[in-house]
Design a protein around this motif. Structure first.
Motif, PDB file in Angstrom:
ATOM      1  N   LYS A 108     -20.240 -97.968 -39.232  1.00 21.22           N
ATOM      2  CA  LYS A 108     -21.353 -97.297 -38.851  1.00 21.22           C
ATOM      3  C   LYS A 108     -21.978 -97.344 -36.826  1.00 21.22           C
ATOM      4  O   LYS A 108     -21.335 -98.584 -36.552  1.00 21.22           O
ATOM      5  N   TYR A 109     -21.800 -96.432 -36.878  1.00 21.47           N
ATOM      6  CA  TYR A 109     -21.744 -95.960 -35.501  1.00 21.47           C
ATOM      7  C   TYR A 109     -22.882 -95.087 -35.396  1.00 21.47           C
ATOM      8  O   TYR A 109     -23.173 -94.490 -36.001  1.00 21.47           O
ATOM      9  N   GLY A 110     -23.496 -95.104 -34.572  1.00 14.70           N
ATOM     10  CA  GLY A 110     -24.984 -94.987 -34.621  1.00 14.70           C
ATOM     11  C   GLY A 110     -25.539 -94.588 -35.926  1.00 14.70           C
ATOM     12  O   GLY A 110     -26.262 -95.204 -37.199  1.00 14.70           O
TER      13      GLY A 110
ATOM     14  N   ASN B 136     -23.962 -92.806 -38.119  1.00 19.44           N
ATOM     15  CA  ASN B 136     -22.668 -91.892 -38.717  1.00 19.44           C
ATOM     16  C   ASN B 136     -22.105 -93.237 -39.872  1.00 19.44           C
ATOM     17  O   ASN B 136     -22.695 -94.703 -39.273  1.00 19.44           O
ATOM     18  N   GLU B 137     -21.243 -92.914 -40.974  1.00 24.00           N
ATOM     19  CA  GLU B 137     -21.219 -94.236 -41.290  1.00 24.00           C
ATOM     20  C   GLU B 137     -19.814 -93.533 -41.815  1.00 24.00           C
ATOM     21  O   GLU B 137     -19.721 -92.196 -42.348  1.00 24.00           O
ATOM     22  N   THR B 138     -18.509 -93.868 -41.710  1.00 20.93           N
ATOM     23  CA  THR B 138     -17.067 -94.026 -42.676  1.00 20.93           C
ATOM     24  C   THR B 138     -17.299 -94.670 -43.856  1.00 20.93           C
ATOM     25  O   THR B 138     -17.538 -96.141 -43.635  1.00 20.93           O
ATOM     26  N   VAL B 139     -16.660 -94.821 -45.198  1.00 25.25           N
ATOM     27  CA  VAL B 139     -15.605 -95.828 -45.544  1.00 25.25           C
ATOM     28  C   VAL B 139     -14.226 -96.103 -45.093  1.00 25.25           C
ATOM     29  O   VAL B 139     -13.422 -95.065 -45.108  1.00 25.25           O
ATOM     30  N   VAL B 140     -12.826 -96.577 -44.760  1.00 25.15           N
ATOM     31  CA  VAL B 140     -12.262 -96.830 -44.413  1.00 25.15           C
ATOM     32  C   VAL B 140     -10.878 -97.195 -45.413  1.00 25.15           C
ATOM     33  O   VAL B 140     -11.932 -98.903 -45.108  1.00 25.15           O
ATOM     34  N   ALA B 141      -9.927 -97.187 -45.743  1.00 28.26           N
ATOM     35  CA  ALA B 141      -9.140 -98.229 -46.965  1.00 28.26           C
ATOM     36  C   ALA B 141      -8.279 -98.992 -45.983  1.00 28.26           C
ATOM     37  O   ALA B 141      -7.894 -98.632 -45.126  1.00 28.26           O
ATOM     38  N   ILE B 142      -8.692-100.753 -46.412  1.00 28.57           N
ATOM     39  CA  ILE B 142      -7.788-101.541 -45.358  1.00 28.57           C
ATOM     40  C   ILE B 142      -6.978-101.032 -44.789  1.00 28.57           C
ATOM     41  O   ILE B 142      -6.041-100.888 -44.088  1.00 28.57           O
TER      42      ILE B 142
ATOM     43  N   TRP C 142     -18.256 -89.523 -41.225  1.00 23.78           N
ATOM     44  CA  TRP C 142     -17.505 -89.379 -40.464  1.00 23.78           C
ATOM     45  C   TRP C 142     -17.561 -90.056 -39.683  1.00 23.78           C
ATOM     46  O   TRP C 142     -19.316 -90.352 -38.979  1.00 23.78           O
ATOM     47  N   LEU C 143     -16.849 -90.324 -38.249  1.00 24.79           N
ATOM     48  CA  LEU C 143     -17.592 -91.207 -36.976  1.00 24.79           C
ATOM     49  C   LEU C 143     -16.712 -90.715 -35.570  1.00 24.79           C
ATOM     50  O   LEU C 143     -15.975 -89.284 -36.583  1.00 24.79           O
ATOM     51  N   PRO C 144     -17.821 -90.336 -35.038  1.00 25.75           N
ATOM     52  CA  PRO C 144     -16.791 -88.957 -33.997  1.00 25.75           C
ATOM     53  C   PRO C 144     -16.095 -90.076 -33.427  1.00 25.75           C
ATOM     54  O   PRO C 144     -15.393 -91.143 -34.008  1.00 25.75           O
ATOM     55  N   PRO C 145     -14.829 -89.451 -32.792  1.00 26.80           N
ATOM     56  CA  PRO C 145     -13.223 -90.140 -32.787  1.00 26.80           C
ATOM     57  C   PRO C 145     -13.634 -90.716 -32.259  1.00 26.80           C
ATOM     58  O   PRO C 145     -12.042 -91.964 -32.319  1.00 26.80           O
TER      59      PRO C 145
END
Length: 73
Positions: free
Chosen positions: A14-16, A18-24, A33-36
């Protein structure tokens, strides 16, 4: 990481608002989505802690307490 998540092994970042799900294993973005710039930091952290993340994934599958992973310095 959540106890009731389904494979593939992944974590939530999480950033602010925004949230993303990332494969380890691969770093693939599975959702969200997260900002670049923030995503770059998440990727650096994932690379440094891949083994720890996979260990925590296994613990979560067994409903065991997770081990805290250090943030980027």
């Amino acid at each position: 990481m959540y106890y009731n998540d389904n494979p593939p092994p992944h974590f939530h970042a999480k950033y602010g608002e925004n949230e993303t799900v990332v494969a380890i294993e691969t770093g693939e973005i599975l959702a969200g989505w997260l900002p670049p710039r923030a995503l770059g930091l998440v990727e650096e952290w994932r690379e440094r802690h891949k083994a720890e993340l996979l260990d925590d994934w296994r613990l979560a599958e067994q409903r065991e307490p997770l081990v805290r992973i250090a943030p980027l310095e």
